[in-house]
Design a protein around this motif. Structure first.
Motif, short mmCIF file in Angstrom:
data_model
loop_
_atom_site.label_atom_id
_atom_site.label_comp_id
_atom_site.label_asym_id
_atom_site.label_seq_id
_atom_site.Cartn_x
_atom_site.Cartn_y
_atom_site.Cartn_z
N UNK A 93 0.69 -1.23 -0.18
CA UNK A 93 0.09 -0.05 -0.10
C UNK A 93 0.93 0.99 0.11
N UNK A 94 1.55 1.42 -0.90
CA UNK A 94 2.66 2.50 -1.24
C UNK A 94 1.63 3.96 -1.34
N UNK A 95 1.82 4.87 -0.84
CA UNK A 95 1.10 6.05 -1.15
C UNK A 95 1.58 7.11 -2.22
N UNK A 96 0.92 7.00 -3.55
CA UNK A 96 1.37 7.98 -4.57
C UNK A 96 1.32 9.34 -4.14
N UNK A 97 2.49 10.07 -4.33
CA UNK A 97 2.90 11.27 -3.82
C UNK A 97 2.03 12.46 -4.72
N UNK A 98 0.64 12.21 -4.80
CA UNK A 98 0.00 13.28 -5.79
C UNK A 98 -0.10 14.63 -5.15
N UNK A 99 -0.41 14.64 -4.06
CA UNK A 99 -0.59 16.18 -3.25
C UNK A 99 0.73 16.71 -3.13
N UNK A 100 1.88 16.14 -2.87
CA UNK A 100 3.12 16.78 -3.02
C UNK A 100 3.47 17.15 -4.29
N UNK A 137 21.37 -2.71 10.58
CA UNK A 137 22.25 -2.29 10.23
C UNK A 137 22.37 -2.00 8.73
N UNK A 138 21.50 -2.92 7.96
CA UNK A 138 21.35 -2.53 6.53
C UNK A 138 20.31 -1.54 6.17
N UNK A 139 19.62 -0.75 7.11
CA UNK A 139 18.63 0.05 6.90
C UNK A 139 18.97 1.26 5.78
N UNK A 140 20.12 1.67 6.44
CA UNK A 140 20.67 2.80 5.34
C UNK A 140 20.93 2.61 4.12
N UNK A 141 21.45 1.22 3.75
CA UNK A 141 21.46 0.78 2.61
C UNK A 141 20.34 0.51 1.81
N UNK A 142 19.27 0.05 2.32
CA UNK A 142 17.92 -0.09 1.72
C UNK A 142 17.34 1.18 1.51
N UNK A 143 17.36 2.33 2.27
CA UNK A 143 16.93 3.46 2.02
C UNK A 143 17.66 3.99 0.70
N UNK A 144 18.69 4.04 0.64
CA UNK A 144 19.75 4.42 -0.41
C UNK A 144 19.50 3.78 -1.75
N UNK A 145 19.14 2.58 -1.80
CA UNK A 145 18.82 1.60 -2.74
C UNK A 145 18.02 0.54 -2.85
N UNK A 146 17.23 0.46 -1.96
CA UNK A 146 16.34 -0.62 -1.96
C UNK A 146 15.14 -0.74 -2.98
N UNK A 147 14.53 0.42 -2.70
CA UNK A 147 13.53 0.92 -3.88
C UNK A 147 12.01 0.48 -3.25
N UNK A 148 11.01 0.63 -4.02
CA UNK A 148 9.75 0.38 -3.71
C UNK A 148 9.03 1.20 -2.87
N UNK A 149 9.76 2.32 -2.64
CA UNK A 149 8.97 3.22 -1.56
C UNK A 149 7.79 4.23 -2.20
N UNK A 150 8.16 4.56 -3.53
CA UNK A 150 7.31 5.38 -4.33
C UNK A 150 7.12 6.56 -3.87
N UNK A 151 8.20 7.30 -2.95
CA UNK A 151 8.30 8.73 -2.71
C UNK A 151 8.74 9.22 -3.91
#
Length: 315
Positions: free
Chosen positions: A190-197, A249-263
């Protein structure tokens, strides 16, 4: 109702009563939809295919599958600052199952209603489970990838890493501790499309795209299209708490390269930064556009940092 409805029964029983929205002269049920574009706006259109056991487990909740399929397509419209209008659905099924179809249709149409987008046509066929959705929206001031300029600030619209960290939970892999399955499934399905942003930054951003394949990889697309490079401070990334909980410990790497956030990842000229900050968005500045030819330089504690994976690739 039959337990195994045929092609035309599937259309009639599950999708033909989809609400008709603005600009739909003729919707589901004929050879083509007849649509009236908004006056003075450009049409933005995008298509995406989700394949079972590659983009989602075939055994997943059909309503969640439908929600993800439509939401990730709507995210493409958000990336272009386009308001959703219509979509079509091509549904390939290994077999006809009334219970599965009812849950899928419910999830799809509930999502469509939430975002004000109308189902106007499509196709059904037999084969390996896959879902193809084409979305169409209208844009008066589209955001493109090729507008970033040297000196622009680089922003992301919200937290990163949750969906990538949630994937092992979604796939049923064993993890240490007791992961929050509900939170993981919400993050992934359930990613949130950032339409309002997108609408808020439409007059001030110089470029934008949605983060589907990973921040560094996707920002690289902006840099390549714009003929520039980017410097990114990894300490500035808004790492999602769920990513820290699930990935440690892998959280930062996933934020940088993991994908699927749709921000959204977007760039803003320096003279517009103050205007952006007055909007009260959750957007976070993570770096700067610099001279170069399409490279993204990630920095951690003053040193270049390279991810284990550059971003998701389909082949």
């Amino acid at each position: 109702m039959r337990s195994a409805p045929g092609e035309f029964e599937i259309i009639r029983d599950y999708f033909a009563d989809a609400p008709i929205g603005e600009g739909v002269v003729l919707g589901v049920g004929d050879d083509c939809a007849l649509l009236q574009p908004p006056a003075g706006a450009l049409l933005a259109t995008s298509v995406d295919t989700l394949v079972a056991d590659r983009h989602f487990p075939a055994s997943a909740d059909p309503a969640a599958i439908a929600a993800r399929a439509l939401r990730v397509n709507l995210s493409d419209l958000a990336a272009m600052n386009a308001q959703p209008l219509w979509f079509t659905l091509a549904l390939t099924l290994p077999h006809s199952d009334a219970a599965w179809l009812q849950k899928f249709a419910d999830g799809l149409l509930q999502t469509a209603k939430a975002y004000g987008v109308s189902l106007v046509g499509g196709d059904t066929t037999c084969g390996p489970l896959s879902i193809t959705i084409q979305v169409t929206g209208s844009s008066v001031k589209p955001l493109r990838r090729d507008g970033a300029r040297i000196g622009d600030a680089v922003y992301v619209s919200g937290e990163l890493g949750a969906a990538a960290a949630a994937l092992p939970v979604v796939l049923g892999q064993k993890l240490a501790g007791e992961p929050d399955r509900d939170a993981a499934e919400r993050a992934y399905y359930f990613p949130e499309p950032q339409l309002a942003t997108a609408a808020a930054i439409g007059d001030i951003a110089s470029s934008a795209l949605d983060i589907s394949d990973g921040l560094l990889a996707d920002l690289g697309h902006i840099c390549a299209a714009s003929g520039v490079s980017a410097d990114i401070d990894l300490h500035a990334l808004p790492v999602a708490p769920l990513a820290r909980q699930l990935a440690g410990e892998r959280a930062l790497e996933l934020a940088a390269s993991g994908g699927d956030d749709y921000q959204l990842c977007f760039t803003v000229p320096q003279e517009q930064v103050a205007t952006l900050e007055k909007l009260g968005l959750d957007a976070v500045c993570i770096g700067t556009i610099v001279e170069g030819q399409g490279e993204v330089h990630a920095w951690l504690d003053g040193e270049r940092w390279f991810p284990e994976a550059a971003g998701y690739e389909h082949f």
